[in-house]
Design a protein around this motif. Structure first.
Motif, PDB file in Angstrom:
ATOM      1  N   GLY A 153     -69.842 -27.452  -2.490  1.00 10.53           N
ATOM      2  CA  GLY A 153     -69.378 -28.217  -3.640  1.00 10.53           C
ATOM      3  C   GLY A 153     -68.800 -27.349  -4.742  1.00 10.53           C
ATOM      4  N   LEU A 154     -69.062 -27.735  -5.987  1.00 11.82           N
ATOM      5  CA  LEU A 154     -68.493 -27.016  -7.124  1.00 11.82           C
ATOM      6  C   LEU A 154     -69.029 -25.596  -7.237  1.00 11.82           C
ATOM      7  CD1 LEU A 154     -68.412 -29.786  -9.886  1.00 11.82           C
ATOM      8  CD2 LEU A 154     -66.639 -29.123  -8.257  1.00 11.82           C
ATOM      9  N   ALA A 163     -56.398 -25.171  -5.436  1.00  6.66           N
ATOM     10  CA  ALA A 163     -56.600 -25.349  -3.992  1.00  6.66           C
ATOM     11  C   ALA A 163     -58.035 -25.769  -3.698  1.00  6.66           C
ATOM     12  CB  ALA A 163     -56.263 -24.057  -3.254  1.00  6.66           C
ATOM     13  N   GLY A 164     -58.980 -25.174  -4.417  1.00  5.26           N
ATOM     14  CA  GLY A 164     -60.380 -25.498  -4.186  1.00  5.26           C
ATOM     15  C   GLY A 164     -60.746 -26.901  -4.619  1.00  5.26           C
ATOM     16  N   LEU A 165     -60.272 -27.315  -5.794  1.00  8.71           N
ATOM     17  CA  LEU A 165     -60.682 -28.603  -6.339  1.00  8.71           C
ATOM     18  C   LEU A 165     -59.828 -29.768  -5.849  1.00  8.71           C
ATOM     19  CD1 LEU A 165     -61.536 -27.710 -10.048  1.00  8.71           C
ATOM     20  CD2 LEU A 165     -63.093 -28.043  -8.125  1.00  8.71           C
ATOM     21  N   CYS A 166     -58.547 -29.537  -5.659  1.00  8.20           N
ATOM     22  CA  CYS A 166     -57.655 -30.634  -5.257  1.00  8.20           C
ATOM     23  C   CYS A 166     -57.549 -30.800  -3.749  1.00  8.20           C
ATOM     24  CB  CYS A 166     -56.264 -30.423  -5.837  1.00  8.20           C
ATOM     25  SG  CYS A 166     -56.207 -30.367  -7.641  1.00  8.20           S
ATOM     26  N   HIS A 167     -57.786 -29.719  -3.002  1.00  8.25           N
ATOM     27  CA  HIS A 167     -57.616 -29.769  -1.554  1.00  8.25           C
ATOM     28  C   HIS A 167     -58.847 -29.303  -0.781  1.00  8.25           C
ATOM     29  CE1 HIS A 167     -53.302 -30.689  -1.757  1.00  8.25           C
ATOM     30  NE2 HIS A 167     -53.336 -29.955  -2.858  1.00  8.25           N
ATOM     31  N   GLY A 168     -59.836 -28.796  -1.484  1.00 14.36           N
ATOM     32  CA  GLY A 168     -61.082 -28.398  -0.824  1.00 14.36           C
ATOM     33  C   GLY A 168     -60.944 -27.217   0.108  1.00 14.36           C
ATOM     34  N   ASP A 220     -53.021 -32.204 -15.843  1.00 16.38           N
ATOM     35  CA  ASP A 220     -52.119 -32.665 -14.795  1.00 16.38           C
ATOM     36  C   ASP A 220     -52.827 -33.531 -13.762  1.00 16.38           C
ATOM     37  OD1 ASP A 220     -49.218 -32.093 -13.778  1.00 16.38           O
ATOM     38  OD2 ASP A 220     -50.481 -31.906 -11.990  1.00 16.38           O
ATOM     39  N   ARG A 221     -54.100 -33.229 -13.526  1.00 10.21           N
ATOM     40  CA  ARG A 221     -54.885 -33.948 -12.515  1.00 10.21           C
ATOM     41  C   ARG A 221     -56.184 -34.447 -13.147  1.00 10.21           C
ATOM     42  NH1 ARG A 221     -52.638 -31.560  -7.728  1.00 10.21           N
ATOM     43  NH2 ARG A 221     -50.469 -31.256  -8.342  1.00 10.21           N
ATOM     44  N   PRO A 222     -56.136 -35.518 -13.926  1.00 10.64           N
ATOM     45  CA  PRO A 222     -57.316 -35.990 -14.647  1.00 10.64           C
ATOM     46  C   PRO A 222     -58.531 -36.248 -13.753  1.00 10.64           C
ATOM     47  CG  PRO A 222     -55.355 -37.121 -15.427  1.00 10.64           C
ATOM     48  CD  PRO A 222     -54.940 -36.336 -14.220  1.00 10.64           C
ATOM     49  N   LYS A 223     -58.299 -36.572 -12.482  1.00 11.84           N
ATOM     50  CA  LYS A 223     -59.433 -36.872 -11.593  1.00 11.84           C
ATOM     51  C   LYS A 223     -60.324 -35.652 -11.344  1.00 11.84           C
ATOM     52  CE  LYS A 223     -57.361 -40.763  -9.113  1.00 11.84           C
ATOM     53  NZ  LYS A 223     -56.933 -41.308  -7.786  1.00 11.84           N
ATOM     54  N   VAL A 224     -59.765 -34.447 -11.500  1.00  9.30           N
ATOM     55  CA  VAL A 224     -60.569 -33.249 -11.261  1.00  9.30           C
ATOM     56  C   VAL A 224     -60.911 -32.535 -12.573  1.00  9.30           C
ATOM     57  CG1 VAL A 224     -59.607 -32.931  -8.951  1.00  9.30           C
ATOM     58  CG2 VAL A 224     -58.599 -31.688 -10.898  1.00  9.30           C
ATOM     59  N   ARG A 225     -60.604 -33.153 -13.711  1.00  8.74           N
ATOM     60  CA  ARG A 225     -60.832 -32.507 -15.005  1.00  8.74           C
ATOM     61  C   ARG A 225     -62.290 -32.116 -15.188  1.00  8.74           C
ATOM     62  NH1 ARG A 225     -59.054 -35.811 -20.174  1.00  8.74           N
ATOM     63  NH2 ARG A 225     -57.036 -35.360 -19.215  1.00  8.74           N
ATOM     64  N   ALA A 226     -63.189 -33.049 -14.994  1.00  4.32           N
ATOM     65  CA  ALA A 226     -64.610 -32.767 -15.214  1.00  4.32           C
ATOM     66  C   ALA A 226     -65.099 -31.677 -14.260  1.00  4.32           C
ATOM     67  CB  ALA A 226     -65.436 -34.036 -15.049  1.00  4.32           C
ATOM     68  N   ASP A 227     -64.650 -31.731 -13.010  1.00  3.11           N
ATOM     69  CA  ASP A 227     -65.058 -30.721 -12.037  1.00  3.11           C
ATOM     70  C   ASP A 227     -64.527 -29.338 -12.427  1.00  3.11           C
ATOM     71  OD1 ASP A 227     -66.362 -32.633 -10.569  1.00  3.11           O
ATOM     72  OD2 ASP A 227     -64.864 -32.761  -8.979  1.00  3.11           O
ATOM     73  N   ALA A 228     -63.275 -29.287 -12.888  1.00  4.23           N
ATOM     74  CA  ALA A 228     -62.688 -28.005 -13.280  1.00  4.23           C
ATOM     75  C   ALA A 228     -63.448 -27.397 -14.447  1.00  4.23           C
ATOM     76  CB  ALA A 228     -61.215 -28.190 -13.641  1.00  4.23           C
ATOM     77  N   GLU A 229     -63.783 -28.212 -15.425  1.00 10.14           N
ATOM     78  CA  GLU A 229     -64.523 -27.707 -16.579  1.00 10.14           C
ATOM     79  C   GLU A 229     -65.936 -27.287 -16.181  1.00 10.14           C
ATOM     80  OE1 GLU A 229     -64.149 -30.795 -19.485  1.00 10.14           O
ATOM     81  OE2 GLU A 229     -62.021 -30.363 -19.859  1.00 10.14           O
ATOM     82  N   ASP A 280     -68.235 -19.806  -6.707  1.00  7.14           N
ATOM     83  CA  ASP A 280     -68.559 -18.577  -5.970  1.00  7.14           C
ATOM     84  C   ASP A 280     -67.289 -17.906  -5.449  1.00  7.14           C
ATOM     85  OD1 ASP A 280     -71.266 -18.980  -6.356  1.00  7.14           O
ATOM     86  OD2 ASP A 280     -71.628 -19.782  -4.344  1.00  7.14           O
ATOM     87  N   TRP A 281     -66.391 -18.726  -4.912  1.00 13.14           N
ATOM     88  CA  TRP A 281     -65.172 -18.185  -4.319  1.00 13.14           C
ATOM     89  C   TRP A 281     -64.247 -17.591  -5.371  1.00 13.14           C
ATOM     90  CZ3 TRP A 281     -63.685 -16.401   0.038  1.00 13.14           C
ATOM     91  CH2 TRP A 281     -62.335 -16.232   0.325  1.00 13.14           C
ATOM     92  N   ILE A 282     -64.104 -18.285  -6.502  1.00 17.70           N
ATOM     93  CA  ILE A 282     -63.266 -17.769  -7.579  1.00 17.70           C
ATOM     94  C   ILE A 282     -63.839 -16.454  -8.110  1.00 17.70           C
ATOM     95  CG2 ILE A 282     -62.493 -18.196  -9.951  1.00 17.70           C
ATOM     96  CD1 ILE A 282     -62.292 -21.173  -9.193  1.00 17.70           C
ATOM     97  N   GLU A 283     -65.146 -16.395  -8.248  1.00 15.73           N
ATOM     98  CA  GLU A 283     -65.768 -15.164  -8.709  1.00 15.73           C
ATOM     99  C   GLU A 283     -65.506 -14.019  -7.735  1.00 15.73           C
ATOM    100  OE1 GLU A 283     -70.042 -13.792 -10.509  1.00 15.73           O
ATOM    101  OE2 GLU A 283     -70.098 -15.041  -8.697  1.00 15.73           O
ATOM    102  N   GLU A 284     -65.692 -14.285  -6.453  1.00 17.42           N
ATOM    103  CA  GLU A 284     -65.544 -13.237  -5.442  1.00 17.42           C
ATOM    104  C   GLU A 284     -64.101 -12.774  -5.290  1.00 17.42           C
ATOM    105  OE1 GLU A 284     -65.907 -12.797  -0.577  1.00 17.42           O
ATOM    106  OE2 GLU A 284     -67.053 -14.369  -1.593  1.00 17.42           O
ATOM    107  N   SER A 285     -63.179 -13.721  -5.187  1.00 19.07           N
ATOM    108  CA  SER A 285     -61.808 -13.351  -4.853  1.00 19.07           C
ATOM    109  C   SER A 285     -60.965 -12.961  -6.060  1.00 19.07           C
ATOM    110  CB  SER A 285     -61.116 -14.484  -4.083  1.00 19.07           C
ATOM    111  OG  SER A 285     -60.949 -15.632  -4.890  1.00 19.07           O
TER     112      SER A 285
END
Length: 240
Positions: free
Chosen positions: A125-126, A89-94, A178-187, A131-136
């Motif tokens: 941004g990233l 949700a964070g990376l694909c939809h902001g 599954d979503r190569p466009k966000v691969r670098a951001d996810a890593e 921060d959100w993943i860590e908190e929630s």
């Protein structure tokens, strides 16, 4: 947090198509469902008992599956279900999907739902996503369930921290495939989180595989190899 903003149902529907671990059902309030963040020691014991029965098979002996092994498998599976949709949700939809609003039905298979209807947009941004993943999730719901498991029986807290790290790396890998466009951001988000105190020392990335996906290796073992017929996971510390 101001949750006014983006309607969540289309986001949940879209990321839920990646695979079942990314699926969270948007639901109205339903009697009998409880917030995952409120997992009690008794609920934790019940979930572990369910896992012990499952690998044993029909008519099998749950005692053949060690309690700590079942606790580890349950925690890692749940951590993956918590992290995957929040990351996507964070990376694909902001938007900021809140794992602390996830619920489940005690005694039933783990199927997560949420009463959250709208979500605020990611800020920062990233780093804001991390921060959100860590908190929630990392220091939020996954940590609370780990506490309940540690109170319920003998399972090492460090192992459970490693499970969260491995679940994060697994979610990143699936999303990146599954979503190569966000691969670098996810890593990038994963590397950020793995360097923070909550997950420091649990593992790290070691190069890339033939598909160009980052290869994660954890420093603890989830104990899967101790299941009857089990083996070593791809990220296992025992692989050296």
């Amino acid at each position: 947090m101001d949750t006014a903003g983006v309607e969540l149902r289309p986001v949940l529907d879209e990321v839920g198509r990646i695979n079942p671990f990314f699926r969270v059902e948007a639901r109205a309030e339903e009697p009998g469902r409880r917030p995952v963040r409120d997992c009690t020691v008794e609920e934790a014991r019940g979930r572990v008992a369910d896992v012990r029965r499952s690998p044993a098979g029909p008519g099998g002996d749950p005692a053949a599956v060690e309690w700590r092994v079942a606790a580890s498998l349950f925690h890692q599976g749940l951590a993956t279900r918590l992290l995957s949709p929040v990351l996507a949700a964070g990376l694909c939809h902001g938007v900021l999907l809140d794992a602390r609003a996830f619920d489940w039905r005690p005694g039933a298979p783990v199927e997560l739902g949420t009463g959250q209807r709208t979500a605020a947009r990611v800020r920062g941004g990233l780093v804001g996503v991390a921060d959100w993943i860590e908190e929630s999730v990392v220091t939020g719901v996954a940590a609370r369930v780990a506490e309940a498991l540690s109170e319920a029986g003998r399972v090492a807290p460090g192992l459970l921290r490693g499970n969260t790290a491995a679940a994060l790396a697994g979610a990143v890998r699936v999303l990146g495939s599954d979503r190569p466009k966000v691969r670098a951001d996810a890593e990038s988000v994963a590397r950020d989180l793995l360097a923070r105190p909550a997950l420091a020392g649990t593992g790290g990335y070691r190069g890339v595989d033939p598909e160009g996906l980052a290869v994660f290796r954890r420093t603890t073992c989830c104990l899967y190899y101790r299941l009857p017929g089990g083996g070593l996971c791809g990220d296992c510390a025992l692989r050296g």
